[in-house]
Design a protein around this motif. Structure first.
Motif, mmCIF file in Angstrom:
data_model
loop_
_atom_site.group_PDB
_atom_site.id
_atom_site.type_symbol
_atom_site.label_atom_id
_atom_site.label_comp_id
_atom_site.label_asym_id
_atom_site.label_seq_id
_atom_site.Cartn_x
_atom_site.Cartn_y
_atom_site.Cartn_z
ATOM 1 N N ILE A 97 0.835 -1.203 0.000
ATOM 2 C CA ILE A 97 0.000 0.000 0.000
ATOM 3 C C ILE A 97 0.869 1.250 0.000
ATOM 4 N N ARG A 98 1.933 1.236 0.810
ATOM 5 C CA ARG A 98 2.827 2.406 0.850
ATOM 6 C C ARG A 98 3.491 2.663 -0.495
ATOM 7 N N SER A 99 3.776 1.606 -1.243
ATOM 8 C CA SER A 99 4.479 1.777 -2.521
ATOM 9 C C SER A 99 3.532 1.897 -3.718
ATOM 10 N N ALA A 100 2.235 1.809 -3.479
ATOM 11 C CA ALA A 100 1.253 1.876 -4.572
ATOM 12 C C ALA A 100 1.083 3.305 -5.070
ATOM 13 N N PRO A 101 0.621 3.456 -6.298
ATOM 14 C CA PRO A 101 0.324 4.796 -6.812
ATOM 15 C C PRO A 101 -0.714 5.500 -5.934
ATOM 16 N N HIS A 102 -0.652 6.809 -5.919
ATOM 17 C CA HIS A 102 -1.525 7.601 -5.046
ATOM 18 C C HIS A 102 -2.989 7.596 -5.480
ATOM 19 N N ASP A 103 -3.258 7.126 -6.699
ATOM 20 C CA ASP A 103 -4.651 7.115 -7.144
ATOM 21 C C ASP A 103 -5.383 5.832 -6.743
ATOM 22 N N LEU A 104 -4.738 4.997 -5.908
ATOM 23 C CA LEU A 104 -5.378 3.798 -5.386
ATOM 24 C C LEU A 104 -5.737 4.001 -3.924
ATOM 25 N N GLU A 105 -6.983 3.722 -3.582
ATOM 26 C CA GLU A 105 -7.471 3.833 -2.204
ATOM 27 C C GLU A 105 -7.730 2.417 -1.695
ATOM 28 N N PHE A 106 -7.009 2.005 -0.654
ATOM 29 C CA PHE A 106 -7.081 0.636 -0.150
ATOM 30 C C PHE A 106 -7.973 0.530 1.082
ATOM 31 N N THR A 107 -8.757 -0.542 1.129
ATOM 32 C CA THR A 107 -9.587 -0.854 2.277
ATOM 33 C C THR A 107 -9.436 -2.337 2.573
ATOM 34 N N GLU A 108 -9.062 -2.661 3.818
ATOM 35 C CA GLU A 108 -8.960 -4.072 4.172
ATOM 36 C C GLU A 108 -10.352 -4.671 4.280
ATOM 37 N N LEU A 109 -10.500 -5.854 3.729
ATOM 38 C CA LEU A 109 -11.754 -6.595 3.806
ATOM 39 C C LEU A 109 -11.565 -7.653 4.890
ATOM 40 N N PRO A 110 -12.036 -7.371 6.100
ATOM 41 C CA PRO A 110 -11.751 -8.263 7.234
ATOM 42 C C PRO A 110 -12.500 -9.587 7.143
ATOM 43 N N ILE A 111 -11.798 -10.650 7.559
ATOM 44 C CA ILE A 111 -12.408 -11.980 7.544
ATOM 45 C C ILE A 111 -12.505 -12.578 8.943
ATOM 46 N N GLY A 112 -11.964 -11.900 9.944
ATOM 47 C CA GLY A 112 -11.887 -12.447 11.289
ATOM 48 C C GLY A 112 -13.213 -12.657 11.992
ATOM 49 N N ASN A 113 -14.228 -11.880 11.643
ATOM 50 C CA ASN A 113 -15.528 -11.992 12.319
ATOM 51 C C ASN A 113 -16.556 -12.801 11.543
ATOM 52 N N LEU A 114 -16.142 -13.346 10.410
ATOM 53 C CA LEU A 114 -17.095 -14.114 9.615
ATOM 54 C C LEU A 114 -17.420 -15.440 10.294
ATOM 55 N N PRO A 115 -18.678 -15.831 10.297
ATOM 56 C CA PRO A 115 -19.013 -17.150 10.837
ATOM 57 C C PRO A 115 -18.555 -18.232 9.859
ATOM 58 N N LEU A 116 -18.384 -19.447 10.349
ATOM 59 C CA LEU A 116 -18.060 -20.557 9.468
ATOM 60 C C LEU A 116 -19.190 -20.733 8.459
ATOM 61 N N TYR A 117 -18.822 -21.102 7.251
ATOM 62 C CA TYR A 117 -19.839 -21.274 6.212
ATOM 63 C C TYR A 117 -20.766 -22.446 6.545
ATOM 64 N N SER A 118 -22.029 -22.205 6.319
ATOM 65 C CA SER A 118 -23.034 -23.259 6.433
ATOM 66 C C SER A 118 -24.115 -22.962 5.397
ATOM 67 N N PRO A 119 -24.564 -23.964 4.654
ATOM 68 C CA PRO A 119 -25.643 -23.717 3.698
ATOM 69 C C PRO A 119 -26.928 -23.255 4.382
ATOM 70 N N ASP A 120 -27.012 -23.449 5.694
ATOM 71 C CA ASP A 120 -28.177 -22.970 6.438
ATOM 72 C C ASP A 120 -28.305 -21.450 6.371
ATOM 73 N N HIS A 121 -27.173 -20.760 6.122
ATOM 74 C CA HIS A 121 -27.178 -19.288 6.062
ATOM 75 C C HIS A 121 -27.510 -18.747 4.674
ATOM 76 N N ASP A 122 -27.615 -19.621 3.676
ATOM 77 C CA ASP A 122 -27.799 -19.146 2.305
ATOM 78 C C ASP A 122 -29.069 -18.326 2.117
ATOM 79 N N ASP A 155 -30.561 -16.543 4.507
ATOM 80 C CA ASP A 155 -30.533 -15.362 5.371
ATOM 81 C C ASP A 155 -29.100 -15.152 5.859
ATOM 82 N N TYR A 156 -28.310 -14.421 5.060
ATOM 83 C CA TYR A 156 -26.892 -14.227 5.387
ATOM 84 C C TYR A 156 -26.715 -13.489 6.706
ATOM 85 N N PRO A 157 -25.692 -13.861 7.490
ATOM 86 C CA PRO A 157 -25.369 -13.111 8.705
ATOM 87 C C PRO A 157 -24.914 -11.690 8.335
ATOM 88 N N PRO A 158 -25.088 -10.726 9.241
ATOM 89 C CA PRO A 158 -24.714 -9.335 8.946
ATOM 90 C C PRO A 158 -23.250 -9.178 8.537
#
Length: 89
Positions: free
Chosen positions: A27-52, A54-57
């Motif tokens: 990110i520090r070495s990227a061009p200035h016209d790129l805006e980075f946002t981390e897409l966090p995965i730490g709070n995602l529940p384990l996948y289950s087809p039961d959620h298909d 009605d997805y969790p928030p």
């Protein structure tokens, strides 16, 4: 100047991950016209087809963040010749 939104995944849940440090360096070495946002995965529940019907928030928020991004970057370790389980889920 046009700004491009880049969402990025870090494939490790550790706050001190080498991959997280690599992502910060990229990110520090990227061009200035790129805006980075981390897409966090730490709070995602384990996948289950039961959620298909009605997805969790947390999953809906991730889907929205991906939709808002114009590009996706994966910074992840290799684990057993594949990507880590946290990211596969």
């Amino acid at each position: 100047m046009t700004t491009y939104k880049v969402g990025y995944f870090v494939g490790s849940l550790s706050s001190t991950s080498v991959n997280r440090e690599l992502a910060k360096a990229l990110i520090r070495s990227a061009p200035h016209d790129l805006e980075f946002t981390e897409l966090p995965i730490g709070n995602l529940p384990l996948y289950s087809p039961d959620h298909d019907a009605d997805y969790p928030p947390e999953a809906l928020a991730l889907k929205d963040a991906i939709h808002q991004s114009q590009a996706i970057l994966f910074v992840t370790p290799e684990y057993n010749r594949s990507i880590p389980g946290a990211l596969k889920n």
